[in-house]
Write an enzyme that holds these catalytic residues in place. Structure first.
Site, PDB file in Angstrom:
ATOM      1  N   ARG A 201       0.833  -1.196   0.000  1.00 17.14           N
ATOM      2  CA  ARG A 201       0.000   0.000   0.000  1.00 17.14           C
ATOM      3  C   ARG A 201       0.874   1.254   0.000  1.00 17.14           C
ATOM      4  O   ARG A 201       2.028   1.214   0.400  1.00 17.14           O
ATOM      5  CB  ARG A 201      -0.921   0.004   1.222  1.00 17.14           C
ATOM      6  N   HIS A 314      -3.407 -10.291   3.193  1.00 17.85           N
ATOM      7  CA  HIS A 314      -4.815 -10.483   3.541  1.00 17.85           C
ATOM      8  C   HIS A 314      -4.945 -11.700   4.452  1.00 17.85           C
ATOM      9  O   HIS A 314      -4.346 -12.739   4.191  1.00 17.85           O
ATOM     10  CB  HIS A 314      -5.666 -10.699   2.290  1.00 17.85           C
TER      11      HIS A 314
END
Length: 343
Positions: A201, A314
């Site tokens: 990110r 994740h």
């Protein structure tokens, strides 16, 4: 020991005050207009005490939703800075239902708020509002013992649309990298290259410190991530080469890999990024889509859904199912190899 006291009010009305005293429990009191109601309350309360559930139900009648949210924000979110985005959501619940007792927080009452929340908000946003309150309820159940159960667990989430999958074509990728190389902000190229090749990110990249980058083993160590877990992210030889170059010309007065004018803060890339997108003539593309690009490239290169989830950080496979269609060739190959061996 339980007793019922008959009393007269200032208006001359008769009232019956029921009192229960048990060793190890605070005294319980309730006033009724009929003796039969007082007797019924005593039997029910004593039964709940025997079963060990009375204290929670009593607490739920003594605290409002306002009380719960104020305590949750003060003692939980204060320690968990990344969750401060929940505060506006919790304040909304206060504005709507704050005056209600926790004993009145039922699934039907809360479910009705979907319609109110849904005005001008997406299903995904509505679900986030319920998730914020649900976490506060869970604390009240498990740690504070203010409630017997979390009523939101009985409420189904609204259906959310499948996540956006916008990734760069080969031509777009080449144009974007070229524009980033030509940018006056020299940090932009290695930042974008890292994003495309690792799926990290923007915040994770911008907050990288040199001590978090092991160029020799081609890995970054992320200490602060969205899901709260430390993550090791491998990067390819092309990135390793670029980081080696960048380290030679880095600002020696900053521990950040990509610092701005202030050595203690990351470089500001919003304007350079928008300029690069415009120069590359790429439409409908955000920085976060570089993460989708990395995941898509991994899927098309034969990575499994589990492998993509591990690289992107994740906890569940649900978030990466959107890339499954891109790896259909890979899964077909797996089936073919199994057939050749066993059939």
């Amino acid at each position: 020991m339980a007793s019922i006291e008959k009393r007269k009010t200032s208006k001359g009305e008769t009232r019956y005050r029921a009192v229960i005293r048990r060793k190890g429990y605070p005294p319980q009191r309730q006033t009724f207009s009929r003796r039969t109601d007082a007797t019924k309350w005593i039997k029910q309360t004593e039964a709940e005490i025997e079963q060990g559930i009375h204290l929670k139900s009593a607490e739920a009648k003594n605290h409002t939703l306002n009380d719960l949210i104020e305590r949750y924000i003060k003692y939980h979110i204060r320690e968990d800075k990344k969750d401060r985005k929940r505060i506006p959501q919790l304040r909304w619940w206060q504005s709507q239902l704050g005056h209600y007792l926790l004993s009145q927080m039922t699934a039907p009452r809360l479910s009705e708020m979907k319609e109110v929340l849904g005005k001008g908000r997406t299903n995904a946003t509505v679900n986030r509002y319920f998730a914020a309150l649900s976490h506060a309820f869970t604390m009240a159940v498990n740690e504070w013992e203010w409630m017997d159960e979390n009523p939101i667990r009985k409420i189904k989430n609204l259906k959310e649309p499948r996540g956006r999958v916008r990734y760069l074509s080969d031509e777009e990728k080449e144009r974007l990298l070229k524009a980033c190389k030509e940018s006056e902000t020299k940090e932009l190229y290695p930042i974008v290259l890292l994003a495309i090749s690792t799926g990290m990110r923007q915040g994770e990249i911008l907050n990288l410190k040199w001590e978090d980058i092991d160029i020799k083993s081609s890995r970054c160590i992320l200490h602060e991530t969205k899901n709260g877990e430390r993550r090791s992210v491998p990067f390819p030889p092309q990135v390793k080469e670029e980081l080696e170059k960048w380290k030679k010309i880095r600002k020696i007065n900053s521990e950040l890999a990509f610092s701005g004018k202030n050595p203690k803060t990351p470089v500001f890339i919003r304007t350079p990024w928008m300029n690069a997108i415009k120069a590359a003539e790429i439409k409908d593309f955000r920085f976060h889509d570089l993460r989708h690009t990395a995941a898509s490239y991994l899927a098309m290169s034969g990575a499994s859904i589990a492998e993509i989830a591990e690289i992107l950080g994740h906890k569940t496979l649900q978030m990466v199912q959107r890339y499954a269609h891109l790896s259909e060739g890979h899964t077909a190959g797996v089936v073919e190899r199994m057939a050749n061996k066993f059939l």
